[in-house]
Design an enzyme around this catalytic site. Structure first.
Site, PDB file in Angstrom:
ATOM      1  N   HIS A   8       0.857  -1.184   0.000  1.00 52.27           N
ATOM      2  CA  HIS A   8       0.000   0.000   0.000  1.00 52.27           C
ATOM      3  C   HIS A   8       0.895   1.235   0.000  1.00 52.27           C
ATOM      4  CE1 HIS A   8      -3.564  -2.421   1.749  1.00 52.27           C
ATOM      5  NE2 HIS A   8      -3.716  -2.252   0.454  1.00 52.27           N
ATOM      6  N   GLY A  55      -2.533  -1.803  -7.974  1.00 51.42           N
ATOM      7  CA  GLY A  55      -3.561  -2.543  -7.231  1.00 51.42           C
ATOM      8  C   GLY A  55      -4.983  -2.094  -7.522  1.00 51.42           C
ATOM      9  N   ASP A  60      -4.004  -6.404  -8.161  1.00 56.18           N
ATOM     10  CA  ASP A  60      -4.264  -7.421  -7.138  1.00 56.18           C
ATOM     11  C   ASP A  60      -5.005  -8.602  -7.744  1.00 56.18           C
ATOM     12  OD1 ASP A  60      -3.151  -5.703  -5.229  1.00 56.18           O
ATOM     13  OD2 ASP A  60      -5.095  -4.893  -4.638  1.00 56.18           O
ATOM     14  N   ASP A  80      -1.297  -1.534   4.754  1.00 55.70           N
ATOM     15  CA  ASP A  80      -1.471  -0.421   5.669  1.00 55.70           C
ATOM     16  C   ASP A  80      -2.816  -0.599   6.360  1.00 55.70           C
ATOM     17  OD1 ASP A  80      -1.786   1.923   7.032  1.00 55.70           O
ATOM     18  OD2 ASP A  80      -1.763   3.222   5.263  1.00 55.70           O
ATOM     19  N   HIS A  87      -9.754  -0.135  -2.916  1.00 53.19           N
ATOM     20  CA  HIS A  87      -9.884  -1.469  -3.525  1.00 53.19           C
ATOM     21  C   HIS A  87      -9.835  -2.571  -2.464  1.00 53.19           C
ATOM     22  CE1 HIS A  87      -5.610  -0.744  -3.121  1.00 53.19           C
ATOM     23  NE2 HIS A  87      -5.349  -2.001  -3.392  1.00 53.19           N
ATOM     24  N   ASP A  90     -10.735  -6.149  -3.320  1.00 55.33           N
ATOM     25  CA  ASP A  90      -9.704  -6.883  -4.064  1.00 55.33           C
ATOM     26  C   ASP A  90      -8.634  -7.417  -3.123  1.00 55.33           C
ATOM     27  OD1 ASP A  90     -11.054  -6.136  -6.380  1.00 55.33           O
ATOM     28  OD2 ASP A  90      -9.748  -4.408  -6.741  1.00 55.33           O
ATOM     29  N   ARG A  96      -7.905 -14.102   0.737  1.00 50.20           N
ATOM     30  CA  ARG A  96      -8.718 -15.326   0.757  1.00 50.20           C
ATOM     31  C   ARG A  96      -8.131 -16.371  -0.187  1.00 50.20           C
ATOM     32  NH1 ARG A  96     -12.449 -17.363  -2.364  1.00 50.20           N
ATOM     33  NH2 ARG A  96     -12.738 -15.470  -3.579  1.00 50.20           N
TER      34      ARG A  96
END
Length: 137
Positions: A8, A55, A60, A80, A87, A90, A96
């Site tokens: 980030h 990202g 991502d 962060d 996002h 995402d 996950r």
């Protein structure tokens, strides 16, 4: 091994310093990064990095697609946690996918160091056996 480097905005400096410190361990591997992060790492370290979109523009998700294809072996993603991310869905999906496909994920400097030292010692070689692909680097 295929390793993704993501950070980030407020963590990009940390990831650049991290890659400088561990350049010798990362260099033999195939490295991927989201757009701006990848450019900063290339400029400061000279490492060869395949850059995806940034990202928020889909980077991502591009890395997530590689995870879903068992084509990504580890993710170093300096997040962060104190700043809202536009996002965030995402980011959540990427985390996950790491859990679903058993891809090691480091989300801060401490876990990143553990992951890189495990990589150096060959402790991620199990991925070659489980996924039946060559991870000699």
């Amino acid at each position: 091994m295929n390793i993704a480097l993501i950070a980030h905005d407020k963590k990009k400096d940390d990831l650049v310093r991290f890659t400088i410190a561990y350049k010798q361990i990362l260099e033999p591997h195939t490295l991927y990064a989201t757009g701006t992060t990848g450019k900063r790492i290339i400029d400061e370290t000279g490492l060869t990095i395949h850059r995806f979109q940034s990202g928020p523009l889909g980077g991502d998700q591009q890395i997530g697609a590689m995870i879903a294809e068992n084509a990504m072996d580890a993710i170093i993603f300096f997040r962060d946690p104190l700043t809202a991310q536009p996002h965030e869905p995402d980011v959540t999906a990427l985390i996950r996918l790491c859990d679903v496909y058993n891809v090691p994920l480091a989300t801060n400097m401490g876990s990143g160091e553990i992951l890189v030292h495990a990589l150096r010692r060959g402790e991620l070689d199990w991925r070659e056996i489980v996924h039946g692909r060559n991870t000699e680097t």
